[in-house]
Design a protein around this motif. Structure first.
Motif, PDB file in Angstrom:
ATOM      1  N   CYS A 197       0.898  -1.163   0.104  1.00  0.00           N
ATOM      2  CA  CYS A 197       0.153   0.152   0.049  1.00  0.00           C
ATOM      3  C   CYS A 197       0.862   1.411  -0.022  1.00  0.00           C
ATOM      4  CB  CYS A 197      -0.898  -0.010   1.144  1.00  0.00           C
ATOM      5  SG  CYS A 197      -2.072  -1.481   1.359  1.00  0.00           S
ATOM      6  N   PHE A 198       0.586   2.180  -0.927  1.00  0.00           N
ATOM      7  CA  PHE A 198       1.459   3.493  -0.941  1.00  0.00           C
ATOM      8  C   PHE A 198       0.496   4.617  -0.468  1.00  0.00           C
ATOM      9  CE2 PHE A 198       2.927   0.460  -3.917  1.00  0.00           C
ATOM     10  CZ  PHE A 198       4.356   0.532  -3.959  1.00  0.00           C
ATOM     11  N   ALA A 199       0.818   5.410   0.471  1.00  0.00           N
ATOM     12  CA  ALA A 199      -0.045   6.458   0.939  1.00  0.00           C
ATOM     13  C   ALA A 199      -0.107   7.566  -0.074  1.00  0.00           C
ATOM     14  CB  ALA A 199       0.639   6.975   2.234  1.00  0.00           C
ATOM     15  N   HIS A 200      -1.094   8.430   0.160  1.00  0.00           N
ATOM     16  CA  HIS A 200      -1.289   9.578  -0.351  1.00  0.00           C
ATOM     17  C   HIS A 200      -0.148  10.742  -0.019  1.00  0.00           C
ATOM     18  CE1 HIS A 200      -2.656  11.342   3.391  1.00  0.00           C
ATOM     19  NE2 HIS A 200      -3.198  10.217   3.483  1.00  0.00           N
ATOM     20  N   GLY A 201      -0.191  12.067  -0.731  1.00  0.00           N
ATOM     21  CA  GLY A 201       0.767  13.064  -0.276  1.00  0.00           C
ATOM     22  C   GLY A 201       0.451  13.644   1.015  1.00  0.00           C
ATOM     23  N   GLY A 202       1.425  13.459   1.641  1.00  0.00           N
ATOM     24  CA  GLY A 202       1.730  13.935   3.281  1.00  0.00           C
ATOM     25  C   GLY A 202       1.273  12.709   3.970  1.00  0.00           C
ATOM     26  N   GLY A 203       0.614  11.631   3.619  1.00  0.00           N
ATOM     27  CA  GLY A 203       0.204  10.459   4.367  1.00  0.00           C
ATOM     28  C   GLY A 203       1.557   9.607   5.032  1.00  0.00           C
ATOM     29  N   SER A 204       1.184   8.767   5.701  1.00  0.00           N
ATOM     30  CA  SER A 204       2.155   7.829   6.303  1.00  0.00           C
ATOM     31  C   SER A 204       1.610   6.383   5.893  1.00  0.00           C
ATOM     32  CB  SER A 204       2.430   8.148   7.671  1.00  0.00           C
ATOM     33  OG  SER A 204       1.180   7.840   8.659  1.00  0.00           O
ATOM     34  N   ALA A 205       2.621   5.591   6.299  1.00  0.00           N
ATOM     35  CA  ALA A 205       2.436   4.157   6.088  1.00  0.00           C
ATOM     36  C   ALA A 205       1.302   3.476   6.926  1.00  0.00           C
ATOM     37  CB  ALA A 205       3.694   3.297   6.227  1.00  0.00           C
ATOM     38  N   GLY A 206       1.543   4.084   8.296  1.00  0.00           N
ATOM     39  CA  GLY A 206       0.550   3.661   9.441  1.00  0.00           C
ATOM     40  C   GLY A 206      -1.029   3.655   9.183  1.00  0.00           C
ATOM     41  N   GLU A 207      -1.404   4.723   8.135  1.00  0.00           N
ATOM     42  CA  GLU A 207      -2.799   4.463   7.878  1.00  0.00           C
ATOM     43  C   GLU A 207      -3.512   3.490   7.606  1.00  0.00           C
ATOM     44  OE1 GLU A 207      -5.866   7.726   6.314  1.00  0.00           O
ATOM     45  OE2 GLU A 207      -4.046   8.049   5.816  1.00  0.00           O
ATOM     46  N   PHE A 208      -2.758   2.467   6.894  1.00  0.00           N
ATOM     47  CA  PHE A 208      -3.125   1.374   6.170  1.00  0.00           C
ATOM     48  C   PHE A 208      -3.080   0.088   7.351  1.00  0.00           C
ATOM     49  CE2 PHE A 208      -1.393   3.668   2.461  1.00  0.00           C
ATOM     50  CZ  PHE A 208      -2.757   4.010   1.726  1.00  0.00           C
ATOM     51  N   MET A 209      -2.188   0.317   8.236  1.00  0.00           N
ATOM     52  CA  MET A 209      -1.929  -0.927   9.194  1.00  0.00           C
ATOM     53  C   MET A 209      -3.361  -1.237   9.554  1.00  0.00           C
ATOM     54  SD  MET A 209       1.019  -1.277   8.308  1.00  0.00           S
ATOM     55  CE  MET A 209       0.983  -2.864   9.370  1.00  0.00           C
ATOM     56  N   ARG A 210      -4.370  -0.606   9.814  1.00  0.00           N
ATOM     57  CA  ARG A 210      -5.630  -0.817  10.518  1.00  0.00           C
ATOM     58  C   ARG A 210      -6.388  -1.781   9.571  1.00  0.00           C
ATOM     59  NH1 ARG A 210      -5.072   4.753  10.635  1.00  0.00           N
ATOM     60  NH2 ARG A 210      -4.361   5.763  12.666  1.00  0.00           N
ATOM     61  N   TRP A 211      -5.939  -2.034   8.389  1.00  0.00           N
ATOM     62  CA  TRP A 211      -6.966  -2.614   7.497  1.00  0.00           C
ATOM     63  C   TRP A 211      -6.389  -4.168   7.552  1.00  0.00           C
ATOM     64  CZ3 TRP A 211      -6.548   0.330   2.200  1.00  0.00           C
ATOM     65  CH2 TRP A 211      -7.180   1.605   2.181  1.00  0.00           C
ATOM     66  N   SER A 212      -5.299  -4.537   8.294  1.00  0.00           N
ATOM     67  CA  SER A 212      -4.681  -6.019   7.964  1.00  0.00           C
ATOM     68  C   SER A 212      -5.887  -6.972   8.492  1.00  0.00           C
ATOM     69  CB  SER A 212      -3.400  -6.027   8.953  1.00  0.00           C
ATOM     70  OG  SER A 212      -2.363  -5.410   8.566  1.00  0.00           O
ATOM     71  N   GLY A 213      -6.477  -6.899   9.596  1.00  0.00           N
ATOM     72  CA  GLY A 213      -7.441  -7.902   9.940  1.00  0.00           C
ATOM     73  C   GLY A 213      -8.624  -8.055   9.036  1.00  0.00           C
ATOM     74  N   ALA A 214      -9.011  -7.228   8.132  1.00  0.00           N
ATOM     75  CA  ALA A 214     -10.126  -7.206   7.304  1.00  0.00           C
ATOM     76  C   ALA A 214      -9.968  -7.748   5.968  1.00  0.00           C
ATOM     77  CB  ALA A 214     -10.595  -5.905   7.019  1.00  0.00           C
TER      78      ALA A 214
END
Length: 270
Positions: free
Chosen positions: A33-50
């Protein structure tokens, strides 16, 4: 910009660029997963269990935590070159399987990118093809106009206050703490300016369409032209509109809908 020393091992490079949580059940596909401008990798980590059967890897870019001491990239070509050279996509957990067994074969993998991240994912897939390396089995691209895009915007050249105002005009208000904390404001400006430069100075070079399926997503308050990625693939195309603006997936209901669509799009890849 190299961003790493020659003494780094493949595992060092991979752990610097990627973040993941070890899954509780076996997986058969890696989703980067590649984040938006100004975003961080951590935003996607919450998706893992789904994402059943899918291991999520969030791509960490220099210039933000935990790489905030590294200078951010401001040229797309340099970023893509280092991603291809330094990250072995589809190699599981640094050469080990999800549950400790050694990975003998290359794992299937796919890319998801939102906004600027969609452009980075697309260009990385094309660069992998040019290098003769394994390519993603699918591209999932969200809220980004497909290239070629001719833009007169040069937000990355604006003074600090004008840059922040332009970012908020495009994508909504930044957290109040960014404006109130001088240190955080300086840090945010550094990677927002660099990310704006990545998009605004990107030089698209026409190539043959990809031979992998592409799925595009967009919020219903956005420009529907962001769904026109079909011109870049011969491998199948699907488009989905979800409710909301640029960050539609921050709404819990729309995030759940997006994740169901991602699982569906990747189900034929598992």
């Amino acid at each position: 910009m190299s961003g790493t020393g020659q003494a780094d091992t493949a595992a060092d490079l991979r752990s610097r660029w990627l973040s993941s949580r070890r899954p509780k059940t076996p997986t058969t596909l890696d989703l980067y997963c590649f984040a938006h401008g100004g975003g961080s990798a951590g935003e996607f980590m919450r998706w893992s269990g789904a994402l059943p059967g899918i291991r999520l890897w969030a791509v960490r870019l220099p210039g933000r935590a935990p790489r905030q001491d590294e200078p951010p990239y401001s040229r797309m070509s340099e970023l893509i070159a280092d991603l291809v050279a330094q990250v072995d996509f589809g190699q599981g957990d640094f050469g080990q399987g999800d549950f400790g067994e050694h990975d003998v074969e290359q794992r299937d993998f796919a890319f998801f990118g939102h906004s600027l991240g969609a452009l980075i994912a697309f260009e990385t897939a094309r660069a992998l093809r040019r290098a003769g390396l394994p390519q993603p089995s699918a591209l999932l691209l969200s809220s980004m106009q497909p290239p070629p895009v001719v833009t007169r915007h040069r937000a990355h050249l604006l003074p600090d206050d004008e840059l922040l105002a332009e970012i908020e005009h495009r994508w909504g208000a930044l957290p109040l703490v960014v404006h109130e904390d001088p240190e955080l404001r300086e840090l945010a400006l550094r990677y927002l300016r660099a990310d704006a430069a990545l998009a605004e100075t990107h030089e698209y070079v026409a190539e043959e369409p990809l031979d992998i399926p592409v799925t595009a997503f967009v919020g219903d308050q956005e420009d529907p032209g962001q769904l026109a990625w079909d011109v870049h693939t011969r491998g199948g195309y699907a488009a989905h509109v979800l409710r909301g603006g640029h960050f539609y997936f921050r709404d819990p209901e729309q995030q759940a809908a997006l994740l169901r669509l991602i699982v569906g799009a990747l189900s034929t890849q598992n």
